[in-house]
Design a protein around this motif. Structure first.
Motif, mmCIF file in Angstrom:
data_model
loop_
_atom_site.group_PDB
_atom_site.id
_atom_site.type_symbol
_atom_site.label_atom_id
_atom_site.label_comp_id
_atom_site.label_asym_id
_atom_site.label_seq_id
_atom_site.Cartn_x
_atom_site.Cartn_y
_atom_site.Cartn_z
ATOM 1 N N MET A 151 0.838 -1.180 0.000
ATOM 2 C CA MET A 151 0.000 0.000 0.000
ATOM 3 C C MET A 151 0.886 1.248 0.000
ATOM 4 N N LYS A 152 0.639 2.107 -0.934
ATOM 5 C CA LYS A 152 1.397 3.355 -1.021
ATOM 6 C C LYS A 152 0.802 4.377 -0.052
ATOM 7 N N VAL A 153 1.684 5.027 0.652
ATOM 8 C CA VAL A 153 1.268 6.054 1.597
ATOM 9 C C VAL A 153 0.991 7.330 0.810
ATOM 10 N N GLN A 154 -0.234 7.775 0.873
ATOM 11 C CA GLN A 154 -0.650 8.964 0.128
ATOM 12 C C GLN A 154 -0.726 10.212 1.011
ATOM 13 N N ARG A 155 -1.036 9.987 2.308
ATOM 14 C CA ARG A 155 -1.226 11.094 3.246
ATOM 15 C C ARG A 155 -0.490 10.759 4.539
ATOM 16 N N PHE A 156 -0.167 11.759 5.311
ATOM 17 C CA PHE A 156 0.532 11.463 6.557
ATOM 18 C C PHE A 156 -0.320 10.604 7.481
ATOM 19 N N GLU A 157 -1.643 10.703 7.351
ATOM 20 C CA GLU A 157 -2.535 9.896 8.179
ATOM 21 C C GLU A 157 -2.409 8.394 7.874
ATOM 22 N N ASP A 158 -1.833 8.060 6.722
ATOM 23 C CA ASP A 158 -1.623 6.657 6.351
ATOM 24 C C ASP A 158 -0.373 6.059 7.002
ATOM 25 N N LEU A 159 0.483 6.900 7.539
ATOM 26 C CA LEU A 159 1.723 6.429 8.151
ATOM 27 C C LEU A 159 1.422 5.673 9.449
ATOM 28 N N ILE A 160 1.921 4.464 9.562
ATOM 29 C CA ILE A 160 1.744 3.676 10.784
ATOM 30 C C ILE A 160 2.345 4.433 11.974
ATOM 31 N N ALA A 161 3.499 5.056 11.774
ATOM 32 C CA ALA A 161 4.143 5.797 12.859
ATOM 33 C C ALA A 161 3.231 6.921 13.362
ATOM 34 N N TRP A 162 2.603 7.642 12.460
ATOM 35 C CA TRP A 162 1.705 8.727 12.858
ATOM 36 C C TRP A 162 0.493 8.163 13.596
ATOM 37 N N GLN A 163 -0.054 7.053 13.111
ATOM 38 C CA GLN A 163 -1.209 6.423 13.759
ATOM 39 C C GLN A 163 -0.864 5.970 15.177
ATOM 40 N N LYS A 164 0.320 5.371 15.340
ATOM 41 C CA LYS A 164 0.753 4.920 16.665
ATOM 42 C C LYS A 164 1.004 6.113 17.586
ATOM 43 N N ALA A 165 1.577 7.174 17.054
ATOM 44 C CA ALA A 165 1.788 8.385 17.852
ATOM 45 C C ALA A 165 0.452 8.965 18.296
ATOM 46 N N ARG A 166 -0.543 8.887 17.447
ATOM 47 C CA ARG A 166 -1.879 9.377 17.796
ATOM 48 C C ARG A 166 -2.482 8.553 18.931
ATOM 49 N N GLU A 167 -2.310 7.239 18.868
ATOM 50 C CA GLU A 167 -2.797 6.380 19.955
ATOM 51 C C GLU A 167 -2.089 6.723 21.262
ATOM 52 N N TRP A 168 -0.784 6.940 21.171
ATOM 53 C CA TRP A 168 -0.003 7.274 22.353
ATOM 54 C C TRP A 168 -0.444 8.620 22.922
ATOM 55 N N LEU A 169 -0.727 9.581 22.051
ATOM 56 C CA LEU A 169 -1.214 10.884 22.481
ATOM 57 C C LEU A 169 -2.508 10.734 23.268
ATOM 58 N N LYS A 170 -3.430 9.937 22.760
ATOM 59 C CA LYS A 170 -4.709 9.738 23.456
ATOM 60 C C LYS A 170 -4.482 9.141 24.840
ATOM 61 N N ALA A 171 -3.590 8.172 24.939
ATOM 62 C CA ALA A 171 -3.305 7.532 26.227
ATOM 63 C C ALA A 171 -2.692 8.532 27.204
ATOM 64 N N ILE A 172 -1.765 9.338 26.715
ATOM 65 C CA ILE A 172 -1.088 10.294 27.590
ATOM 66 C C ILE A 172 -2.042 11.398 28.036
ATOM 67 N N TYR A 173 -2.858 11.886 27.139
ATOM 68 C CA TYR A 173 -3.827 12.909 27.532
ATOM 69 C C TYR A 173 -4.823 12.357 28.541
ATOM 70 N N ALA A 174 -5.228 11.106 28.398
ATOM 71 C CA ALA A 174 -6.145 10.493 29.363
ATOM 72 C C ALA A 174 -5.481 10.399 30.740
ATOM 73 N N LEU A 175 -4.216 10.030 30.776
ATOM 74 C CA LEU A 175 -3.507 9.904 32.052
ATOM 75 C C LEU A 175 -3.271 11.251 32.726
ATOM 76 N N THR A 176 -2.993 12.263 31.939
ATOM 77 C CA THR A 176 -2.621 13.565 32.505
ATOM 78 C C THR A 176 -3.828 14.421 32.873
ATOM 79 N N ARG A 177 -4.995 13.947 32.611
ATOM 80 C CA ARG A 177 -6.225 14.701 32.839
ATOM 81 C C ARG A 177 -6.699 14.615 34.289
ATOM 82 N N ASP A 178 -6.238 13.613 35.041
ATOM 83 C CA ASP A 178 -6.794 13.337 36.367
ATOM 84 C C ASP A 178 -5.745 13.368 37.467
ATOM 85 N N GLY A 179 -6.226 13.423 38.685
ATOM 86 C CA GLY A 179 -5.399 13.276 39.873
ATOM 87 C C GLY A 179 -4.305 14.311 39.992
ATOM 88 N N GLY A 180 -3.206 13.876 40.616
ATOM 89 C CA GLY A 180 -2.075 14.769 40.834
ATOM 90 C C GLY A 180 -1.448 15.246 39.551
#
Length: 121
Positions: free
Chosen positions: A1-30
């Motif tokens: 599969m040819k990557v046509q857009r940055f959204e097709d990059l596996i690295a970008w997709q994984k970074a997006r998942e990591w961003l969601k996890a980090i924002y969820a963790l940093t939203r609560d508690g201390g």
């Protein structure tokens, strides 16, 4: 599969998942009250996604390669910050291990992308 857009990059997709996890963790508690660590943690993970998108959109393989290399630095920064979050009691051992797994996967993918870009004609 040819990557046509940055959204097709596996690295970008994984970074997006990591961003969601980090924002969820940093939203609560201390973590939510520690603006210094929280903001730096969030900025670093945002930087990974942003560098991948910007580098890809520049349309030049050498320039994209440079941005992939740049994206690896905040990846390491986040990997270090997860220990700070654990050592200060903001995240649990299980959360540390989850971030560890995501960090290693993303670092491996970025490294592979970097090598791939270096070896392409």
């Amino acid at each position: 599969m040819k990557v046509q857009r940055f959204e097709d990059l596996i690295a970008w997709q994984k970074a997006r998942e990591w961003l969601k996890a980090i924002y969820a963790l940093t939203r609560d508690g201390g973590f939510a009250k520690d603006s210094g660590l929280r903001d730096q943690f969030q900025r670093a993970v945002v930087s990974i996604m942003s560098n991948l998108a910007e580098g890809f959109e520049r349309g030049s393989r050498p320039v994209f390669h440079r941005f992939v290399v740049i994206a690896k630095a905040p990846c390491a920064e986040v990997r270090s910050q997860r220990y700070m979050a654990f050592d200060t009691g903001y995240i649990t051992e299980a959360q540390l291990q989850q971030l560890h797994a995501q960090a290693n996967e993303l670092a491996r993918i970025l490294g592979g992308l970097r090598i791939s870009l270096e070896t392409q004609n």
